[in-house]
Design an enzyme around this catalytic site. Structure first.
Site, PDB file in Angstrom:
ATOM      1  N   ARG A 116     -48.520  80.901 -93.133  1.00  0.00           N
ATOM      2  CA  ARG A 116     -48.211  81.917 -94.132  1.00  0.00           C
ATOM      3  C   ARG A 116     -47.720  83.209 -93.474  1.00  0.00           C
ATOM      4  NH1 ARG A 116     -48.478  77.703 -96.089  1.00  0.00           N
ATOM      5  NH2 ARG A 116     -49.782  77.020 -97.821  1.00  0.00           N
ATOM      6  N   SER A 124     -29.124  74.053 -92.247  1.00  0.00           N
ATOM      7  CA  SER A 124     -29.203  73.070 -93.323  1.00  0.00           C
ATOM      8  C   SER A 124     -28.554  71.747 -92.940  1.00  0.00           C
ATOM      9  CB  SER A 124     -28.511  73.630 -94.575  1.00  0.00           C
ATOM     10  OG  SER A 124     -28.394  72.653 -95.571  1.00  0.00           O
ATOM     11  N   ARG A 126     -27.876  69.790 -95.270  1.00  0.00           N
ATOM     12  CA  ARG A 126     -27.060  69.562 -96.462  1.00  0.00           C
ATOM     13  C   ARG A 126     -25.646  70.113 -96.263  1.00  0.00           C
ATOM     14  NH1 ARG A 126     -28.088  72.173-102.500  1.00  0.00           N
ATOM     15  NH2 ARG A 126     -26.587  70.846-103.598  1.00  0.00           N
ATOM     16  N   ARG A 183     -28.172  62.524 -95.007  1.00  0.00           N
ATOM     17  CA  ARG A 183     -29.201  63.086 -94.107  1.00  0.00           C
ATOM     18  C   ARG A 183     -30.550  62.385 -94.245  1.00  0.00           C
ATOM     19  NH1 ARG A 183     -31.172  68.745 -97.071  1.00  0.00           N
ATOM     20  NH2 ARG A 183     -30.984  67.969 -99.193  1.00  0.00           N
ATOM     21  N   ARG A 210     -51.856  77.291 -82.577  1.00  0.00           N
ATOM     22  CA  ARG A 210     -50.878  76.350 -82.031  1.00  0.00           C
ATOM     23  C   ARG A 210     -50.795  76.315 -80.511  1.00  0.00           C
ATOM     24  NH1 ARG A 210     -49.833  72.622 -85.936  1.00  0.00           N
ATOM     25  NH2 ARG A 210     -49.347  73.641 -87.931  1.00  0.00           N
TER      26      ARG A 210
END
Length: 246
Positions: A116, A124, A126, A183, A210
């Site tokens: 967050r 992208s 796309r 994709r 992490r």
């Protein structure tokens, strides 16, 4: 993977130009912009002075005197340590860092976007076409250490599957399938690029989670590279990456 710091919080020079000449000359030499913002935010909570006056009126006290807690640095370092240890960490949310992150897997992307208060702009699949004959030259992919450390025959298996996926993508595109649908065959290993911005509090939280041994290798590597870029820009932050993880 490539990580570069694109921008980070700086003092507005127009604000400084409003100061009296004598006040400008008395500015602490070792004060970074991030520290100035941090001390301003902290002291605003406890001082009768206005935020625009904090550094001018209190800077000498915090930046020109040795830390009274005996832990090194100046009293601004001591103040920030005290605030961090007390949990009043909303005051470091005013310091932001923007990174270019290149050549990371879609698997890492799925993990990092769970955090967050980080902002993302992502290449992208796309709109960017990943056919062999497209400008991209096809999709790139990551090599997990568990595969790259294996004998050549394992390398060959992995790279062969990636080549087959590229062929599937190309065949779908040649058949008239749109990039946004073709994709679907691209793997988690396919790399992407992104711009990410976060405040110091969120980035410290990201690092604490992490950089742990239990995190996946790629995101651990990213956590260390982000830390390196932050500390390079604002050296005083290094101590807070070393805090014991809860």
């Amino acid at each position: 993977m490539n990580v570069k710091l694109l921008a980070y919080t700086q003092i507005n020079k127009a604000w400084l130009e409003e100061w009296p000449a004598a006040a400008l000359e008395s500015l602490p030499k070792g004060m970074s912009d991030g520290q100035a913002v941090c001390v301003t935010a902290i002291r605003t909570c406890y001082s009768s002075n206005k935020p625009t006056e904090i550094i001018e009126l209190e800077g000498e006290k915090y930046f020109k005197k040795e830390a009274s807690d005996g832990q090194g640095g100046n009293d601004a370092d001591r103040l920030i340590r005290h605030i961090m240890n007390s949990g009043h960490t909303s005051t470091i949310e005013h310091i932001n860092f923007t990174f270019a992150i290149e050549g990371v897997s879609r698997s890492l992307l799925a993990q990092i976007t769970r955090h967050r208060h980080l902002s993302f702009s992502v290449q992208s699949q796309r709109y960017v076409k990943f056919g062999s004959e497209d400008k991209s030259g096809g999709f790139n992919y990551t090599w997990p250490p568990s595969i790259s450390e294996q004998p050549q025959e394992i390398w060959d298996i992995y790279s062969s599957y990636m080549e087959q996926i590229q062929e599937m993508y190309d065949e779908l595109r040649e058949a008239g399938i749109s990039a946004e649908d073709a994709r679907m065959v691209l793997p988690n290993a396919a790399t992407t690029n992104l711009v990410m911005t976060g405040n110091l509090r969120s980035l410290l939280d990201f690092y604490s989670k992490r950089s742990e041994k239990g995190a996946q290798w790629e995101i651990r590597e990213l956590a260390e590279m982000l830390k390196e870029e932050i500390v390079k820009a604002e050296p005083w932050t290094e101590a807070f990456f070393k805090l014991k993880k809860k």
